[in-house]
Design a protein around this motif. Structure first.
Motif, PDB file in Angstrom:
ATOM      1  N   ALA A  20       6.385   3.969  12.436  1.00 63.16           N
ATOM      2  CA  ALA A  20       7.692   3.346  12.184  1.00 63.16           C
ATOM      3  C   ALA A  20       8.243   2.683  13.445  1.00 63.16           C
ATOM      4  O   ALA A  20       8.835   1.600  13.384  1.00 63.16           O
ATOM      5  CB  ALA A  20       8.679   4.398  11.655  1.00 63.16           C
ATOM      6  N   ARG A  80       5.203  -0.031   8.242  1.00 64.80           N
ATOM      7  CA  ARG A  80       5.434   0.835   7.077  1.00 64.80           C
ATOM      8  C   ARG A  80       4.268   1.828   7.002  1.00 64.80           C
ATOM      9  O   ARG A  80       3.116   1.418   6.865  1.00 64.80           O
ATOM     10  CB  ARG A  80       5.472  -0.007   5.798  1.00 64.80           C
ATOM     11  CG  ARG A  80       5.622   0.815   4.517  1.00 64.80           C
ATOM     12  CD  ARG A  80       5.430  -0.050   3.266  1.00 64.80           C
ATOM     13  NE  ARG A  80       6.327  -1.196   3.286  1.00 64.80           N
ATOM     14  CZ  ARG A  80       7.636  -1.132   3.001  1.00 64.80           C
ATOM     15  NH1 ARG A  80       8.158   0.019   2.627  1.00 64.80           N
ATOM     16  NH2 ARG A  80       8.385  -2.195   3.070  1.00 64.80           N
ATOM     17  N   THR A 129      11.499  12.431   9.187  1.00 62.95           N
ATOM     18  CA  THR A 129      10.843  11.130   9.074  1.00 62.95           C
ATOM     19  C   THR A 129      11.869  10.025   9.319  1.00 62.95           C
ATOM     20  O   THR A 129      12.918   9.992   8.682  1.00 62.95           O
ATOM     21  CB  THR A 129      10.228  10.999   7.667  1.00 62.95           C
ATOM     22  OG1 THR A 129       9.107  11.881   7.593  1.00 62.95           O
ATOM     23  CG2 THR A 129       9.773   9.579   7.375  1.00 62.95           C
ATOM     24  N   TRP A 150      11.303   6.666   9.044  1.00 65.28           N
ATOM     25  CA  TRP A 150      11.048   5.386   8.383  1.00 65.28           C
ATOM     26  C   TRP A 150      12.240   4.845   7.588  1.00 65.28           C
ATOM     27  O   TRP A 150      12.558   3.652   7.673  1.00 65.28           O
ATOM     28  CB  TRP A 150       9.778   5.457   7.507  1.00 65.28           C
ATOM     29  CG  TRP A 150       9.586   4.210   6.704  1.00 65.28           C
ATOM     30  CD1 TRP A 150       9.630   4.096   5.355  1.00 65.28           C
ATOM     31  CD2 TRP A 150       9.358   2.878   7.213  1.00 65.28           C
ATOM     32  NE1 TRP A 150       9.448   2.795   4.985  1.00 65.28           N
ATOM     33  CE2 TRP A 150       9.282   2.026   6.099  1.00 65.28           C
ATOM     34  CE3 TRP A 150       9.234   2.338   8.491  1.00 65.28           C
ATOM     35  CZ2 TRP A 150       9.066   0.656   6.221  1.00 65.28           C
ATOM     36  CZ3 TRP A 150       9.027   0.971   8.618  1.00 65.28           C
ATOM     37  CH2 TRP A 150       8.942   0.148   7.492  1.00 65.28           C
ATOM     38  N   VAL A 162      14.553   3.126   9.986  1.00 63.72           N
ATOM     39  CA  VAL A 162      13.906   1.945  10.566  1.00 63.72           C
ATOM     40  C   VAL A 162      13.821   0.820   9.532  1.00 63.72           C
ATOM     41  O   VAL A 162      14.111  -0.345   9.825  1.00 63.72           O
ATOM     42  CB  VAL A 162      12.498   2.309  11.087  1.00 63.72           C
ATOM     43  CG1 VAL A 162      11.714   1.060  11.464  1.00 63.72           C
ATOM     44  CG2 VAL A 162      12.605   3.258  12.274  1.00 63.72           C
ATOM     45  N   GLU A 163      13.466   1.180   8.311  1.00 60.45           N
ATOM     46  CA  GLU A 163      13.360   0.179   7.242  1.00 60.45           C
ATOM     47  C   GLU A 163      14.720  -0.487   7.017  1.00 60.45           C
ATOM     48  O   GLU A 163      14.803  -1.705   6.828  1.00 60.45           O
ATOM     49  CB  GLU A 163      12.861   0.837   5.946  1.00 60.45           C
ATOM     50  CG  GLU A 163      12.543  -0.172   4.855  1.00 60.45           C
ATOM     51  CD  GLU A 163      12.008   0.472   3.590  1.00 60.45           C
ATOM     52  OE1 GLU A 163      12.412   1.604   3.272  1.00 60.45           O
ATOM     53  OE2 GLU A 163      11.178  -0.179   2.917  1.00 60.45           O
ATOM     54  N   SER A 179       8.482   8.929   3.225  1.00 64.66           N
ATOM     55  CA  SER A 179       8.063   7.569   3.611  1.00 64.66           C
ATOM     56  C   SER A 179       7.167   6.929   2.560  1.00 64.66           C
ATOM     57  O   SER A 179       6.949   5.720   2.590  1.00 64.66           O
ATOM     58  CB  SER A 179       7.319   7.595   4.947  1.00 64.66           C
ATOM     59  OG  SER A 179       6.108   8.305   4.811  1.00 64.66           O
ATOM     60  N   ASN A 183       6.399   8.669  12.276  1.00 64.46           N
ATOM     61  CA  ASN A 183       7.415   8.103  13.171  1.00 64.46           C
ATOM     62  C   ASN A 183       6.802   7.165  14.209  1.00 64.46           C
ATOM     63  O   ASN A 183       7.397   6.137  14.538  1.00 64.46           O
ATOM     64  CB  ASN A 183       8.205   9.219  13.862  1.00 64.46           C
ATOM     65  CG  ASN A 183       9.132   9.941  12.903  1.00 64.46           C
ATOM     66  OD1 ASN A 183       9.374   9.467  11.791  1.00 64.46           O
ATOM     67  ND2 ASN A 183       9.639  11.081  13.310  1.00 64.46           N
TER      68      ASN A 183
END
Ligand code: MG
Length: 330
Positions: free
Chosen positions: A79, A84, A195, A197, A200-201, A117, A76
């Motif tokens: 992220a 990545r 997680t 990610w 965020v992605e 992730s 995290n």
């Protein structure tokens, strides 16, 4: 019942067997299995690098365990910088006498969290210390990630930006508190440990102009907002009624005299975004968690301060939490 012995950290036959039969079996990947003195990594462009140690007690709690938190926590932090997550290191400090089965539950939980992730543990270390020298198990993880979105920073907030929170807050702190106090509650708070990610992605892929992101771990949402106000020399004005808090957390806070904004989270982040992108950002976040909300605005009224506005129209400063609310929360 098999237990971890001092020889499992001795660098000899027993340690080799533990590494092969347990760590390699769960974490196995091409780089780790080379078993060199150091992992050799191929990374292009800018990288983010972070480290964290995990001492949470109890080691298993509602919604997670020390292994899940040790992976999610480091992933995290990467992220949050628009990186990545790629490679993690992992250091175990284990108390002599820990059941092997308990260690295996923790390790398999770490492997499951890595899969979220796609990051990999590529190097590690095992120490076993005599009884009483640590409490059951402590874990350190460091991680590196490839920056895929540049410029995200606590120093980048501007007047007019909107503040979002990715879900209801305070769940991890409340879950640990309830577990620690052995509380008999009608419904037990569950940690948010996760997680971040994927969320965020999704923000990055949707082209959201994110100024800053920070996971609200120790010190909770209060700490994140105060850190940003100071770093960017802006005023953060937050609508108290807009901050999502679930019933279990609210009930526990009322009972114990805590504020949800001060409680730790392990899978919840605050984002500051360009106002033009805020609605889309909120829609993206709500796909991961429907409780995501817009909680406030960046102004220049009182630079360096956070103002909490209540439903009654009163305003007060939201300060950094003081002292140690709960030791060994993560
Ligand atoms: Mg963080």
């Amino acid at each position: 019942m098999r237990r971890i012995q001092l020889s499992h950290g001795g660098g000899g036959e027993e340690m080799g067997a533990l590494v092969r039969d347990l760590f390699y079996r769960h974490f196995g990947n091409e780089i780790l299995l080379k078993s060199e003195d150091a992992a050799v990594l191929e990374v292009n462009g800018k990288i983010a690098f972070t480290t964290d140690s995990f001492t949470v007690s109890p080691i298993f709690f509602s919604g997670g365990d020390i292994g899940k938190i040790a992976v999610a926590g480091t992933v995290n932090d990467l992220a949050m910088m628009g990186a990545r997550p790629l490679y993690l290191s992992c250091g175990f400090m284990i108390e002599e006498g820990l059941e092997v089965e308990v260690l295996e539950r923790i390790v398999s939980s770490m492997a499951a969290e890595l899969a979220v992730s796609g990051a990999a543990i590529v190097c590690g270390d095992t120490k076993v210390v005599p009884r009483g020298a640590v409490d059951k198990i402590f874990i350190n993880t460091s991680g590196i990630g490839e920056i895929v979105c540049e410029g995200i920073s606590a120093h980048a907030l501007r007047e007019g930006d909107l503040l979002l929170v990715s879900r209801d807050i305070g769940a991890h702190g409340a879950a640990i508190l309830a577990a620690r106090e052995g509380m008999e509650l009608s419904s037990h708070p569950k940690s948010d440990c996760a997680t971040l990610w994927p969320a965020v992605e999704a923000l990055i892929q949707n082209g959201i102009a994110v100024r800053a992101m920070r996971d609200a771990t120790r010190g909770g949402v209060s700490a994140v907002l105060n850190e940003w106000a100071a770093a960017s020399q802006v005023c953060l004005e937050v609508e108290e009624e807009a901050v999502p808090v679930c019933d279990e957390v609210r009930g526990l806070c009322e009972m114990m005299g805590f504020e949800a904004v001060d409680l730790a989270n392990e899978g919840t982040f605050v984002a500051a975004v360009d106002p033009a992108d805020a609605q889309e950002a909120l829609a993206v976040l709500r796909r991961s968690n429907p409780a995501a909300a817009q909680i406030g605005t960046v102004t220049l009224h009182k630079q360096g301060r956070v103002i909490l506005k209540t439903g009654w129209g009163s305003r007060r400063y939201l300060e950094l939490p003081k002292g140690e609310l709960l030791p060994r929360i993560c």
